[in-house]
Write a protein that holds these residues in place. Structure first.
Motif, PDB file in Angstrom:
ATOM      1  N   LEU A 154      27.122   3.182  -4.083  1.00 57.11           N
ATOM      2  CA  LEU A 154      26.334   4.283  -4.640  1.00 57.11           C
ATOM      3  C   LEU A 154      26.004   4.026  -6.103  1.00 57.11           C
ATOM      4  O   LEU A 154      24.942   4.418  -6.590  1.00 57.11           O
ATOM      5  CB  LEU A 154      27.093   5.609  -4.480  1.00 57.11           C
ATOM      6  N   THR A 155      26.878   3.312  -6.789  1.00 55.59           N
ATOM      7  CA  THR A 155      26.646   3.010  -8.207  1.00 55.59           C
ATOM      8  C   THR A 155      25.400   2.149  -8.420  1.00 55.59           C
ATOM      9  O   THR A 155      24.859   2.116  -9.530  1.00 55.59           O
ATOM     10  CB  THR A 155      27.855   2.283  -8.825  1.00 55.59           C
ATOM     11  N   GLU A 156      24.959   1.447  -7.390  1.00 57.49           N
ATOM     12  CA  GLU A 156      23.760   0.611  -7.500  1.00 57.49           C
ATOM     13  C   GLU A 156      22.509   1.308  -6.985  1.00 57.49           C
ATOM     14  O   GLU A 156      21.403   0.827  -7.219  1.00 57.49           O
ATOM     15  CB  GLU A 156      23.964  -0.685  -6.722  1.00 57.49           C
ATOM     16  N   ASP A 157      22.688   2.412  -6.281  1.00 56.04           N
ATOM     17  CA  ASP A 157      21.551   3.050  -5.626  1.00 56.04           C
ATOM     18  C   ASP A 157      21.012   4.283  -6.346  1.00 56.04           C
ATOM     19  O   ASP A 157      20.009   4.855  -5.936  1.00 56.04           O
ATOM     20  CB  ASP A 157      21.922   3.414  -4.186  1.00 56.04           C
ATOM     21  N   ILE A 158      21.689   4.698  -7.400  1.00 54.79           N
ATOM     22  CA  ILE A 158      21.182   5.769  -8.253  1.00 54.79           C
ATOM     23  C   ILE A 158      21.299   5.299  -9.699  1.00 54.79           C
ATOM     24  O   ILE A 158      22.130   4.451 -10.013  1.00 54.79           O
ATOM     25  CB  ILE A 158      21.948   7.104  -8.053  1.00 54.79           C
ATOM     26  N   PRO A 159      20.471   5.851 -10.593  1.00 52.86           N
ATOM     27  CA  PRO A 159      20.550   5.433 -12.006  1.00 52.86           C
ATOM     28  C   PRO A 159      21.758   6.075 -12.689  1.00 52.86           C
ATOM     29  O   PRO A 159      21.658   7.098 -13.360  1.00 52.86           O
ATOM     30  CB  PRO A 159      19.222   5.916 -12.586  1.00 52.86           C
ATOM     31  N   VAL A 160      22.901   5.463 -12.498  1.00 54.27           N
ATOM     32  CA  VAL A 160      24.180   6.013 -12.957  1.00 54.27           C
ATOM     33  C   VAL A 160      24.159   6.343 -14.449  1.00 54.27           C
ATOM     34  O   VAL A 160      24.659   7.383 -14.868  1.00 54.27           O
ATOM     35  CB  VAL A 160      25.329   5.037 -12.616  1.00 54.27           C
ATOM     36  N   ASN A 161      23.576   5.488 -15.254  1.00 51.78           N
ATOM     37  CA  ASN A 161      23.581   5.698 -16.703  1.00 51.78           C
ATOM     38  C   ASN A 161      22.760   6.906 -17.136  1.00 51.78           C
ATOM     39  O   ASN A 161      22.882   7.359 -18.271  1.00 51.78           O
ATOM     40  CB  ASN A 161      23.093   4.445 -17.437  1.00 51.78           C
ATOM     41  N   GLU A 162      21.918   7.425 -16.251  1.00 49.77           N
ATOM     42  CA  GLU A 162      21.112   8.602 -16.574  1.00 49.77           C
ATOM     43  C   GLU A 162      21.784   9.908 -16.149  1.00 49.77           C
ATOM     44  O   GLU A 162      21.281  10.983 -16.457  1.00 49.77           O
ATOM     45  CB  GLU A 162      19.738   8.493 -15.902  1.00 49.77           C
ATOM     46  N   ASP A 210      27.417  11.966  12.769  1.00 45.63           N
ATOM     47  CA  ASP A 210      27.709  10.539  12.587  1.00 45.63           C
ATOM     48  C   ASP A 210      26.716   9.832  11.657  1.00 45.63           C
ATOM     49  O   ASP A 210      26.659   8.614  11.620  1.00 45.63           O
ATOM     50  CB  ASP A 210      27.745   9.847  13.944  1.00 45.63           C
ATOM     51  N   GLN A 211      25.934  10.580  10.893  1.00 53.20           N
ATOM     52  CA  GLN A 211      24.923   9.979  10.010  1.00 53.20           C
ATOM     53  C   GLN A 211      25.399   9.983   8.562  1.00 53.20           C
ATOM     54  O   GLN A 211      25.726  11.032   8.014  1.00 53.20           O
ATOM     55  CB  GLN A 211      23.608  10.757  10.130  1.00 53.20           C
ATOM     56  N   TYR A 212      25.410   8.806   7.964  1.00 51.92           N
ATOM     57  CA  TYR A 212      25.834   8.636   6.580  1.00 51.92           C
ATOM     58  C   TYR A 212      24.811   7.769   5.856  1.00 51.92           C
ATOM     59  O   TYR A 212      24.068   7.026   6.480  1.00 51.92           O
ATOM     60  CB  TYR A 212      27.208   7.962   6.504  1.00 51.92           C
ATOM     61  N   GLY A 213      24.802   7.856   4.538  1.00 46.91           N
ATOM     62  CA  GLY A 213      23.961   6.953   3.757  1.00 46.91           C
ATOM     63  C   GLY A 213      22.620   7.511   3.333  1.00 46.91           C
ATOM     64  O   GLY A 213      21.836   6.799   2.710  1.00 46.91           O
ATOM     65  N   ASP A 214      22.331   8.778   3.619  1.00 49.65           N
ATOM     66  CA  ASP A 214      21.071   9.366   3.161  1.00 49.65           C
ATOM     67  C   ASP A 214      21.227   9.822   1.714  1.00 49.65           C
ATOM     68  O   ASP A 214      22.273  10.306   1.297  1.00 49.65           O
ATOM     69  CB  ASP A 214      20.673  10.568   4.026  1.00 49.65           C
ATOM     70  N   LEU A 215      20.152   9.666   0.955  1.00 41.97           N
ATOM     71  CA  LEU A 215      20.111  10.067  -0.444  1.00 41.97           C
ATOM     72  C   LEU A 215      18.840  10.879  -0.641  1.00 41.97           C
ATOM     73  O   LEU A 215      17.745  10.388  -0.393  1.00 41.97           O
ATOM     74  CB  LEU A 215      20.107   8.825  -1.339  1.00 41.97           C
ATOM     75  N   TRP A 216      19.015  12.131  -1.034  1.00 39.18           N
ATOM     76  CA  TRP A 216      17.870  13.008  -1.283  1.00 39.18           C
ATOM     77  C   TRP A 216      17.725  13.164  -2.788  1.00 39.18           C
ATOM     78  O   TRP A 216      18.682  13.528  -3.483  1.00 39.18           O
ATOM     79  CB  TRP A 216      18.081  14.372  -0.641  1.00 39.18           C
ATOM     80  N   VAL A 217      16.526  12.876  -3.299  1.00 36.91           N
ATOM     81  CA  VAL A 217      16.247  13.014  -4.722  1.00 36.91           C
ATOM     82  C   VAL A 217      15.308  14.203  -4.877  1.00 36.91           C
ATOM     83  O   VAL A 217      14.165  14.175  -4.413  1.00 36.91           O
ATOM     84  CB  VAL A 217      15.600  11.741  -5.312  1.00 36.91           C
ATOM     85  N   VAL A 218      15.824  15.257  -5.498  1.00 36.07           N
ATOM     86  CA  VAL A 218      15.051  16.477  -5.693  1.00 36.07           C
ATOM     87  C   VAL A 218      14.715  16.591  -7.169  1.00 36.07           C
ATOM     88  O   VAL A 218      15.605  16.547  -8.016  1.00 36.07           O
ATOM     89  CB  VAL A 218      15.836  17.726  -5.238  1.00 36.07           C
ATOM     90  N   LYS A 219      13.423  16.730  -7.461  1.00 37.54           N
ATOM     91  CA  LYS A 219      12.983  16.928  -8.843  1.00 37.54           C
ATOM     92  C   LYS A 219      12.478  18.364  -8.962  1.00 37.54           C
ATOM     93  O   LYS A 219      11.604  18.777  -8.204  1.00 37.54           O
ATOM     94  CB  LYS A 219      11.903  15.930  -9.220  1.00 37.54           C
ATOM     95  N   SER A 236      17.997   5.907   0.897  1.00 37.43           N
ATOM     96  CA  SER A 236      19.306   5.649   1.502  1.00 37.43           C
ATOM     97  C   SER A 236      20.194   4.998   0.445  1.00 37.43           C
ATOM     98  O   SER A 236      19.709   4.490  -0.557  1.00 37.43           O
ATOM     99  CB  SER A 236      19.184   4.759   2.736  1.00 37.43           C
ATOM    100  N   PHE A 237      21.492   5.067   0.694  1.00 44.74           N
ATOM    101  CA  PHE A 237      22.426   4.389  -0.209  1.00 44.74           C
ATOM    102  C   PHE A 237      23.485   3.693   0.631  1.00 44.74           C
ATOM    103  O   PHE A 237      23.740   4.061   1.767  1.00 44.74           O
ATOM    104  CB  PHE A 237      23.048   5.363  -1.226  1.00 44.74           C
ATOM    105  N   GLY A 238      24.046   2.658   0.055  1.00 39.56           N
ATOM    106  CA  GLY A 238      25.126   1.944   0.724  1.00 39.56           C
ATOM    107  C   GLY A 238      24.709   0.716   1.485  1.00 39.56           C
ATOM    108  O   GLY A 238      25.530   0.093   2.147  1.00 39.56           O
TER     109      GLY A 238
END
Length: 193
Positions: free
Chosen positions: A75-83, A160-169, A181-183
């Motif tokens: 997950l640390t690579e799939d979202i902009p952690v520093n932000e 049984d579904q994992y790894g979805d990433l929702w970005v809401v602005k 997705s992440f992972g």
């Protein structure tokens, strides 16, 4: 100071407020819109399947499986952690463990939220003007959270579904959704490969 001077001074100040400060006054300008809020929402990573008599099975709070631990690290690579400005988790091992690598990298304490208080969480998130946050939820809490944030399309998450990433602005009372997705790079963190 005499009462008369106080009264005259108070009336003078009241008069200024009644008159206003003219066309050049900033109070006549429109109120600026609140800065955009970006909310990254993920379901906790894969949990261990515990036998019915195992510790943790009774309280329904299993830790992450090996696969889940690897997904959480990626997950640390799939979202902009520093932000990120904040990380919200429930008080479950799987939620806290999913966020643990992100929390360690950005050096913040996770903020615990009650999973049944979707409205309270939505209010807290909307107040984070100009910030980005991560929310780690569950298959039954994410759909109402997204709806509460203003996402129009209904989201269903199979057990049984994992790894979805929702970005809401969130901006100007509107919500936009991007699904990712992440992972997918989880194997990179597996020392056994």
């Amino acid at each position: 100071m005499t009462r008369r001077r106080l009264l005259v001074g108070a009336l003078g100040i009241a008069g200024l407020f009644a008159i206003g400060c003219g066309e050049s006054c900033a109070c006549n300008n429109p109120v600026p819109e609140a800065a955009e809020v970006t909310v990254y929402v993920v379901r906790h990573a894969e949990k261990q399947q515990l036998p019915g008599d195992a510790m943790g099975a009774r309280d329904k709070d299993p830790p992450l499986s090996r696969e889940g631990q690897l997904r959480a690290m990626s997950l640390t690579e799939d979202i902009p952690v520093n932000e990120l400005d904040a990380v919200y988790v429930t008080k479950t091992k799987r939620s806290e463990d999913t966020a643990s690598a992100v929390v360690a990298l950005i050096g913040v304490d996770p903020i615990h939220y009650p999973p049944r208080d979707v409205e309270g969480l939505v209010q807290r998130l909307r107040k984070r003007h100009g910030q980005s946050v991560l929310v780690v939820g569950h298959s039954n809490t994410i759909p109402p959270l997204l709806k509460g944030l203003g996402v129009e399309d209904a989201v269903a998450i199979p057990e049984d579904q994992y790894g979805d990433l929702w970005v809401v602005k969130l901006a100007g009372g509107e919500a936009t959704l991007e699904t990712r997705s992440f992972g997918e790079s989880a194997e990179r963190f597996d020392p056994g490969r």
